[in-house]
Design an enzyme around this catalytic site. Structure first.
Site, PDB file in Angstrom:
ATOM      1  N   LYS A   1      70.619 -70.601 -42.177  1.00 59.28           N
ATOM      2  CA  LYS A   1      69.951 -71.873 -42.470  1.00 59.28           C
ATOM      3  C   LYS A   1      68.653 -71.953 -41.679  1.00 59.28           C
ATOM      4  O   LYS A   1      68.608 -71.531 -40.509  1.00 59.28           O
ATOM      5  CB  LYS A   1      70.880 -73.038 -42.109  1.00 59.28           C
ATOM      6  CG  LYS A   1      70.367 -74.413 -42.533  1.00 59.28           C
ATOM      7  CD  LYS A   1      71.371 -75.512 -42.222  1.00 59.28           C
ATOM      8  CE  LYS A   1      70.921 -76.878 -42.691  1.00 59.28           C
ATOM      9  NZ  LYS A   1      71.908 -77.935 -42.405  1.00 59.28           N
TER      10      LYS A   1
ATOM     11  N   SER B   1      73.055 -80.914 -46.267  1.00 66.22           N
ATOM     12  CA  SER B   1      71.745 -80.301 -46.232  1.00 66.22           C
ATOM     13  C   SER B   1      71.772 -78.777 -46.282  1.00 66.22           C
ATOM     14  O   SER B   1      70.752 -78.160 -46.577  1.00 66.22           O
ATOM     15  CB  SER B   1      70.999 -80.754 -44.978  1.00 66.22           C
ATOM     16  OG  SER B   1      71.664 -80.323 -43.809  1.00 66.22           O
TER      17      SER B   1
ATOM     18  N   SER C   1      77.018 -81.642 -43.686  1.00 59.50           N
ATOM     19  CA  SER C   1      76.078 -80.703 -44.285  1.00 59.50           C
ATOM     20  C   SER C   1      76.567 -79.273 -44.471  1.00 59.50           C
ATOM     21  O   SER C   1      75.884 -78.486 -45.131  1.00 59.50           O
ATOM     22  CB  SER C   1      74.783 -80.680 -43.477  1.00 59.50           C
ATOM     23  OG  SER C   1      73.996 -81.771 -43.860  1.00 59.50           O
TER      24      SER C   1
HETATM   25  N1  GLN Z   1      73.787 -86.022 -45.512  1.00 57.65           N
HETATM   26  C1  GLN Z   1      73.869 -86.439 -44.151  1.00 57.65           C
HETATM   27  C2  GLN Z   1      72.522 -86.927 -43.694  1.00 57.65           C
HETATM   28  O1  GLN Z   1      71.639 -86.962 -44.479  1.00 57.65           O
HETATM   29  C3  GLN Z   1      74.382 -85.341 -43.294  1.00 57.65           C
HETATM   30  C4  GLN Z   1      73.358 -84.342 -42.960  1.00 57.65           C
HETATM   31  C5  GLN Z   1      73.877 -83.260 -42.076  1.00 57.65           C
HETATM   32  O2  GLN Z   1      75.077 -83.095 -41.885  1.00 57.65           O
HETATM   33  N2  GLN Z   1      72.946 -82.539 -41.487  1.00 57.65           N
HETATM   34  O3  GLN Z   1      72.334 -87.266 -42.583  1.00 57.65           O
END
Ligand code: GLN
Length: 454
Positions: A60, A135, A159
């Site tokens: 990532k 994400s 994410s």
């Molecule tokens: N979708 C969540 C957010 O937008 C989680 C993101 C994540 O786990 N990095 O914060």
């Protein structure tokens, strides 16, 4: 088979499908091929091999890789070549996997669909009209489409698990502190964790064993021995006590998802596990507490991107303040700005008690809900997400519906416990994910149950 051939196969796959899937932001072709050659030479000399020897991996793009561009999918870091490797990258180097490239994500890991990447929107390999989740959407899509054998993602509020669920692969968020965050670009430091995304539970256990462990560069990493995660994978779940929170199967969860979860429970029951419905009464506060705390931490963490220390600096500015302002205005995307504003507001004097402190209290109550469960049960099982993947563009106009997607994954980060998402069926051609949660440092319990089900 030679490592060079394996790495070749990975790039061939990338070159044939990534036009559609769009999982990669940066390829490391030259570096990976040179690395493969070295590993092949070592193989000939029959030197001892690492456990991930020669396996093509994707990373990532918020995990720093020395001299390999790391953007966090942000224009602000478009030209950023890190000076060092994250601890997990050093650990992968010891285990001898090969980094083939850096994977797309929502900008600074803020999002649930990959549509917040400032470069491109990764697509769901099962149906490219749909999002891969986020994400870590690039990380999940790259594994699901066979571009890499495994990938690393990060999980602040879901994410790793939500994209794993949407893409039909296995994703684990380890216990907070299990894996070093050194070299992970911080979003919300008290919630972020790095974890593996793989096709199988066994692969997942293998990769976690290699990246987990204490590192003195991360003061929040835990000095707890790393068990052999593979040794517990014997298919036996006799006596396993499963808790099924009623809040995780309520309104908003689709019928197909609910049915798939109940089917999975039947399978585990037939193998000797037992399950009971329980309650996590403070679940309803998780979403608001999370978006307040995560945004507050983000507003502090992202202050470092000021055009001086990293990345792209706005040109032709008049003075220092103007330079800061323009760098940040031009460099950050909409969602990142929204979080910074929300977090800055919540932390500002006069509001701190009403918002930040209150959210911390809610976090404690949520953690205590989980603590009570561990007195009687080994794992919590529920869906990973309320529905299967949604269409590209479907939720981009409405941040609140996008946030609501994380309702089943967020409590896990607030409590700091480990959780996995594994595939448990399909609805209209799109994968459904099953979530298994356990007490701190009980990743082996999760793997044992997940392996038996799989
Ligand atoms: N979708 C969540 C957010 O937008 C989680 C993101 C994540 O786990 N990095 O914060």
């Amino acid at each position: 088979i030679k490592v060079s051939e394996l790495v070749d196969a990975s790039y061939q796959r990338i070159h044939s499908v990534d036009d559609k899937v769009q999982a990669f932001l940066t390829l490391n072709e030259e570096g990976a091929r040179a690395h493969a050659k070295k590993l092949d030479e070592a193989l000939e000399k029959e030197e001892t091999r690492g456990l991930l020897f020669g396996l093509p991996a994707g990373i990532k793009d918020n995990i720093v890789t020395k001299d390999l561009r790391t953007t966090c999918a942000s224009q602000l870091l478009d030209n950023f070549d890190p000076l060092y490797d994250a601890t997990v990258i050093n650990k992968l180097a010891k285990a001898e996997s090969v980094t083939v490239g850096k994977l797309n994500m929502d900008e600074f890991a803020m999002g649930s669909s990959n549509e917040n990447s400032s470069y491109k929107a990764t697509r769901n390999p099962w149906n490219t009209d749909y999002v891969p989740g986020g994400s870590s959407g690039g990380s999940a899509a790259a594994v699901a489409s066979g571009e890499v054998v495994f990938s690393l993602g990060s999980d602040t509020g879901g994410s790793i698990r939500q994209p794993a669920s949407y893409c039909g692969v296995v994703g684990l968020k380890p216990t907070y502190g299990r894996v070093s965050r050194y070299g992970l670009v911080a979003f919300a430091s008290s919630l972020d964790q790095i974890g593996p995304i793989t096709r199988t539970v066994e692969d997942n256990a293998l990769v976690l064993g290699e990246i987990a462990g204490y590192s003195k560069q991360d003061s929040t990493s835990a000095d707890v021995p790393v068990p052999d995660y593979l040794s517990g994978l014997n298919g036996d779940v006799k006596g396993l006590r499963i808790a099924v929170p009623k809040e995780y199967l309520g309104e908003g969860v689709s019928e197909d998802v609910k049915n798939a979860v109940y089917e999975a429970l039947k399978v585990l029951e037939s193998q000797g596990a037992t399950w009971e419905e329980v309650s996590l009464p403070h679940s309803e506060y998780a979403l608001s507490a999370y978006y307040l705390l995560a945004s507050s931490e983000a507003s502090a963490n992202l202050a470092r991107f000021d055009g001086v220390r990293y990345g792209v600096r706005a040109e032709d500015t008049n003075n220092l303040i103007d330079m800061y302002k323009r760098t940040r205005s031009e460099g950050f995307g909409e969602e990142v700005k929204r979080r910074i504003m929300l977090g800055t507001f919540a932390l500002s004097s006069g509001y701190y008690d009403a918002y930040y402190k209150k959210a911390l209290k809610a976090r404690t109550l949520i953690k205590e809900d989980f603590d009570k469960i561990w007195e009687k049960y080994d794992v919590i099982i529920g869906p990973t997400a309320p529905t299967t993947a949604f269409k590209v563009g479907e939720k981009t106009d409405d941040p609140l519906t996008m946030y609501a997607n994380d309702i089943l994954t967020i409590p896990v980060n607030l409590a700091g416990v480990p959780a996995i998402s594994i595939p448990c069926g399909f609805s209209e051609g799109l994968p459904i994910g099953l979530q298994m949660i356990a007490k701190p440092f009980a990743e082996n319990t999760i793997y044992r149950a997940a392996y038996a089900y799989e």
